[in-house]
Design a protein around this motif. Structure first.
Motif, mmCIF file in Angstrom:
data_model
loop_
_atom_site.group_PDB
_atom_site.id
_atom_site.type_symbol
_atom_site.label_atom_id
_atom_site.label_comp_id
_atom_site.label_asym_id
_atom_site.label_seq_id
_atom_site.Cartn_x
_atom_site.Cartn_y
_atom_site.Cartn_z
ATOM 1 N N PHE A 156 0.848 -1.190 0.000
ATOM 2 C CA PHE A 156 0.000 0.000 0.000
ATOM 3 C C PHE A 156 0.886 1.243 0.000
ATOM 4 O O PHE A 156 1.897 1.298 0.688
ATOM 5 N N ALA A 157 0.525 2.167 -0.803
ATOM 6 C CA ALA A 157 1.197 3.464 -0.797
ATOM 7 C C ALA A 157 0.123 4.532 -0.940
ATOM 8 O O ALA A 157 -0.645 4.510 -1.914
ATOM 9 N N GLY A 158 0.047 5.416 -0.002
ATOM 10 C CA GLY A 158 -0.976 6.452 -0.106
ATOM 11 C C GLY A 158 -1.006 7.335 1.116
ATOM 12 O O GLY A 158 -0.275 7.135 2.095
ATOM 13 N N LEU A 159 -1.881 8.348 1.052
ATOM 14 C CA LEU A 159 -2.007 9.314 2.133
ATOM 15 C C LEU A 159 -2.761 8.709 3.310
ATOM 16 O O LEU A 159 -3.724 7.958 3.129
ATOM 17 N N THR A 160 -2.298 9.026 4.486
ATOM 18 C CA THR A 160 -3.023 8.619 5.690
ATOM 19 C C THR A 160 -3.912 9.743 6.213
ATOM 20 O O THR A 160 -4.815 9.497 7.014
ATOM 21 N N ARG A 161 -3.661 10.968 5.767
ATOM 22 C CA ARG A 161 -4.485 12.114 6.147
ATOM 23 C C ARG A 161 -4.611 13.044 4.948
ATOM 24 O O ARG A 161 -3.653 13.257 4.208
ATOM 25 N N ALA A 162 -5.789 13.627 4.785
ATOM 26 C CA ALA A 162 -6.026 14.608 3.717
ATOM 27 C C ALA A 162 -7.307 15.359 4.040
ATOM 28 O O ALA A 162 -8.163 14.867 4.789
ATOM 29 N N LEU A 163 -7.459 16.543 3.482
ATOM 30 C CA LEU A 163 -8.712 17.273 3.627
ATOM 31 C C LEU A 163 -9.808 16.526 2.881
ATOM 32 O O LEU A 163 -9.647 16.182 1.703
ATOM 33 N N GLY A 164 -10.923 16.272 3.551
ATOM 34 C CA GLY A 164 -12.046 15.575 2.957
ATOM 35 C C GLY A 164 -12.037 14.088 3.175
ATOM 36 O O GLY A 164 -13.003 13.401 2.830
ATOM 37 N N LEU A 165 -10.961 13.539 3.760
ATOM 38 C CA LEU A 165 -10.860 12.088 3.926
ATOM 39 C C LEU A 165 -11.707 11.586 5.088
ATOM 40 O O LEU A 165 -12.321 10.526 5.014
ATOM 41 N N ASP A 166 -11.732 12.346 6.184
ATOM 42 C CA ASP A 166 -12.481 11.945 7.376
ATOM 43 C C ASP A 166 -13.308 13.121 7.875
ATOM 44 O O ASP A 166 -12.973 14.287 7.632
ATOM 45 N N ASP A 167 -14.353 12.798 8.623
ATOM 46 C CA ASP A 167 -15.146 13.862 9.240
ATOM 47 C C ASP A 167 -14.324 14.626 10.278
ATOM 48 O O ASP A 167 -14.471 15.839 10.429
ATOM 49 N N ALA A 168 -13.495 13.917 11.008
ATOM 50 C CA ALA A 168 -12.647 14.556 12.025
ATOM 51 C C ALA A 168 -11.334 14.993 11.364
ATOM 52 O O ALA A 168 -10.642 14.191 10.733
ATOM 53 N N LEU A 169 -11.002 16.260 11.502
ATOM 54 C CA LEU A 169 -9.784 16.801 10.891
ATOM 55 C C LEU A 169 -8.658 16.815 11.912
ATOM 56 O O LEU A 169 -8.817 17.318 13.028
ATOM 57 N N ARG A 170 -7.511 16.277 11.514
ATOM 58 C CA ARG A 170 -6.314 16.310 12.365
ATOM 59 C C ARG A 170 -5.213 17.021 11.596
ATOM 60 O O ARG A 170 -4.578 16.465 10.706
ATOM 61 N N LEU A 171 -5.022 18.285 11.963
ATOM 62 C CA LEU A 171 -3.975 19.100 11.348
ATOM 63 C C LEU A 171 -2.732 19.080 12.215
ATOM 64 O O LEU A 171 -2.814 19.000 13.445
ATOM 65 N N ASP A 172 -1.564 19.168 11.579
ATOM 66 C CA ASP A 172 -0.325 19.434 12.307
ATOM 67 C C ASP A 172 -0.152 20.951 12.385
ATOM 68 O O ASP A 172 -0.286 21.648 11.372
ATOM 69 N N HIS A 173 0.145 21.441 13.592
ATOM 70 C CA HIS A 173 0.370 22.878 13.783
ATOM 71 C C HIS A 173 1.777 23.101 14.318
ATOM 72 O O HIS A 173 2.271 22.325 15.155
ATOM 73 N N SER A 174 2.394 24.162 13.864
ATOM 74 C CA SER A 174 3.680 24.582 14.423
ATOM 75 C C SER A 174 3.801 26.085 14.245
ATOM 76 O O SER A 174 3.059 26.695 13.474
ATOM 77 N N ALA A 175 4.715 26.687 14.979
ATOM 78 C CA ALA A 175 4.893 28.141 14.918
ATOM 79 C C ALA A 175 6.338 28.466 15.265
ATOM 80 O O ALA A 175 7.060 27.654 15.854
ATOM 81 N N GLY A 176 6.742 29.655 14.911
ATOM 82 C CA GLY A 176 8.105 30.085 15.217
ATOM 83 C C GLY A 176 8.285 31.565 14.957
ATOM 84 O O GLY A 176 7.395 32.238 14.417
ATOM 85 N N GLU A 177 9.434 32.079 15.352
ATOM 86 C CA GLU A 177 9.744 33.488 15.145
ATOM 87 C C GLU A 177 10.234 33.715 13.722
ATOM 88 O O GLU A 177 10.846 32.850 13.104
ATOM 89 N N LEU A 178 9.962 34.924 13.217
ATOM 90 C CA LEU A 178 10.450 35.341 11.907
ATOM 91 C C LEU A 178 11.613 36.287 12.074
ATOM 92 O O LEU A 178 11.705 37.028 13.057
ATOM 93 N N LYS A 179 12.519 36.266 11.094
ATOM 94 C CA LYS A 179 13.636 37.198 11.049
ATOM 95 C C LYS A 179 13.753 37.769 9.655
ATOM 96 O O LYS A 179 13.390 37.113 8.667
ATOM 97 N N VAL A 180 14.240 38.992 9.577
ATOM 98 C CA VAL A 180 14.495 39.580 8.269
ATOM 99 C C VAL A 180 15.521 38.711 7.543
ATOM 100 O O VAL A 180 16.530 38.314 8.117
#
Length: 581
Positions: A156-180
């Motif tokens: 098997f080769a394929g996505l385990t998560r995608a928009l529209g795949l499941d009713d429950a959405l599991r997003l990965d979130h991350s954040a950080g500082e920006l620099k010029v």
């Protein structure tokens, strides 16, 4: 400062029958500047045989809905929360769409990967699902910011998560500082599936210009034999905006407050020269910036209050308001001045949490009134300046809540300024700040002492300004010293200003007495209405410029007067001579 980006987007169809990638970016409108930029890249999933393939539709609608709605969410939403909720609604719509049969009864498959980045203040926030990717090039180092949601197995080769795949959405979130100088990159798997991470990093380092870098990446991917659509979106950070409230609140949570600082102490390049004030919550210090030699004011929490999260949040809010007012529309200012003391954004590398303001020599109104009441001209100038500042403040949706003589400052440059936004209310104020019954009792409008109390609004600031003007002209408070909930003070109208100070003209008396009226409906409704009344008074007081009269000949004037006098005397003698005996 304004956020400045250089952007580039390249999307090539490659060997696929159609391009199912979709990407875009959205800049904020001027009035939405603090909400920042948002960019997203989606890769529609090709359907299996016998399935109605809506991958392109899923990619397009997901990116377009996010870009369209991102700047419409409430301003107090955290960036990650905004991304999560907007994409959650899109996922629910796609999942519902997929449950309905397609043409000829075929099952639907509207699925897409999506990687989105929002750049707000001095931070970025990522939301990710699927196998598109986000990268960050900083100081020559290229860092992969996302993890693929993909399973690669022999059977098997394929996505385990995608928009529209499941009713429950599991997003990965991350954040950080920006620099010029940061370079952010979003890619579809048609790019990073054909190019190794080292090749992507080399192209990002070697190619100046965001559009040129995006073009180079997609061209290199197809040249390397990519079998998929190849899309690259590049964001180059050229300049950073002043920090937003979220940035400042984060500093307030993470940086320590300065300890006790005496004269001569040095803090982040500022040398303390004097202790100006200590009100039990904050300390205000005068300091000299060692690099430039200029004087500044440092405001910080006292050591005993340094660990109070609400006090830290309110100080962050005060800094944010000061930065926001510096960008107020210039047509609402006079001579380029906003009527408030300019606040400086926290310096990069600050070691403690505190506020830095411009230093202005001069005196507060409280100090001036210690010498006696103001004359009419001074009081009118004060009233016009403060009413204009309140107009600016209220137009921004902010209530000061503590207008009084101690918070009005006349600089040696002749400019009146409103001080201390520490208890000001804005749409972004914390719940604790809203529940705080702030202000000085003698300057608080009577409605705030009712049960239940009326909330502080623009009228509260105008009443406080009226009380301040009354005091500035008479040396007395209209209702005397008011203690909390001492409503008996408001049972009768105060004595008129002109009764206590006969030199005050009646038009000014009427303006002040209307501002301090017991009943709210009798007062001014807006700062602009009060400002107009004051400006009309100022115009009325201007001396009329009469046309000069032509000069007269003094000798001729006396000759005419003598002739008239002689004629009258002759008529009187004639009347006496011929009077019947």
């Amino acid at each position: 400062m304004r956020f400045e980006l250089d952007t580039g987007l390249s999307s090539l169809q490659g060997k696929r029958p159609r391009n199912e990638d979709f990407a875009g970016m959205q800049a904020p409108q001027p009035h939405e500047a603090e909400r920042g930029w948002v960019a997203a890249l989606a890769d529609g999933v090709s359907g299996a045989e016998g399935v109605a393939n809506d991958g392109l539709m899923a990619a397009q609608t997901s990116v377009m809905s996010l870009l369209r709605d991102f700047h419409a969410v409430p301003a107090d939403w955290d960036t990650s929360v905004a991304l999560d909720r907007l994409l959650g609604h899109q996922n629910a719509w796609l999942a519902s769409h997929n449950r309905r049969p397609g043409p000829d009864g075929q099952p639907r498959e509207a699925l897409t990967t999506l990687t989105a980045v929002a750049l707000r203040g001095r931070r970025y926030a990522l939301a990710h699902i699927g196998d598109s990717r986000a990268w960050l090039l900083r100081d020559g180092d290229c860092l992969l910011l996302t993890q693929d949601h993909r399973m690669e197995r022999r059977d098997f080769a394929g996505l385990t998560r995608a928009l529209g795949l499941d009713d429950a959405l599991r997003l990965d979130h991350s954040a950080g500082e920006l620099k010029v100088g940061d370079r952010l990159l979003l890619t579809s798997d048609g790019v990073h599936g054909a190019l190794r991470a080292r090749q992507i990093a080399d192209l990002l380092r070697a190619t100046p210009g965001a559009q040129a870098a995006a073009d180079a990446l997609t061209a290199a991917a197809l040249a390397a034999g990519s079998l998929d659509n190849a899309t690259a979106l590049v964001l180059d950070v050229k300049d950073l905006a002043d920090p937003g409230l979220n940035d400042l609140a984060a500093l307030g949570r993470t940086l320590p407050s300065p300890g006790p600082l005496g004269v001569g102490s040095v803090l982040d390049g500022y040398q303390v020269t004097a202790l100006v004030a200590d009100n039990g919550v904050h300390r205000l210090l005068q300091a000299r910036e060692l690099a430039s030699g200029r004087l500044v004011a440092l405001k910080m929490l006292r050591p005993g209050r340094a660990d109070d999260p609400e006090e830290r949040a309110m100080l962050a809010h005060e800094i944010w308001l000061g930065l926001r007012l510096a960008e107020a529309p210039r047509h609402r200012r006079r001579g380029g001045e906003s009527g408030f003391v300019r606040v400086h954004p926290p310096a990069d590398g600050a070691t403690h949490f505190y506020a830095v303001f411009d230093w202005h020599t001069g005196q507060t109104l409280e100090q001036l009134l210690a010498k006696g009441p103001l004359d009419v001209g001074q009081a009118q100038a004060l009233a016009v300046a403060v009413a204009r500042s309140l107009s600016l403040l209220h137009a921004a949706g902010v209530i000061h809540r503590d207008i009084k003589p101690a918070n009005l400052h006349l600089g040696d440059d002749g400019q009146w300024r409103v001080l201390d936004l520490g208890v000001a209310l804005s749409p972004r104020a914390t719940v604790a700040a809203r529940e705080l019954h702030a202000g000085t009792p003698s300057y608080i409008n009577p409605e705030q002492w009712d049960d239940p109390p009326a909330p502080a609004d623009a009228g509260a600031d105008l009443f406080a300004l009226g009380v301040t003007l009354y005091q500035a002209l008479t040396g007395r408070l209209p209702y005397g010293e008011v203690e909390p909930y001492q409503l008996a003070r408001y049972r009768r109208e105060p004595a008129s200003v002109s009764r206590l100070q006969p030199s005050v003209p009646m038009p000014l008396d009427r303006v002040v007495m209307r501002a301090v009226a017991r009943e709210a409906r009798a007062r001014f409704e807006t700062a602009d209405e009060l400002l107009l009344a004051l400006e009309r008074l100022a115009a009325r007081d201007q001396p009329l410029q009469r046309a000069p009269r032509p000069p007269r000949d003094a000798a001729l004037t006396w000759q005419i007067a003598f002739g008239i006098s002689a004629l009258l005397n002759f008529l009187l003698v004639a009347w006496l001579l011929f009077l019947p005996r």
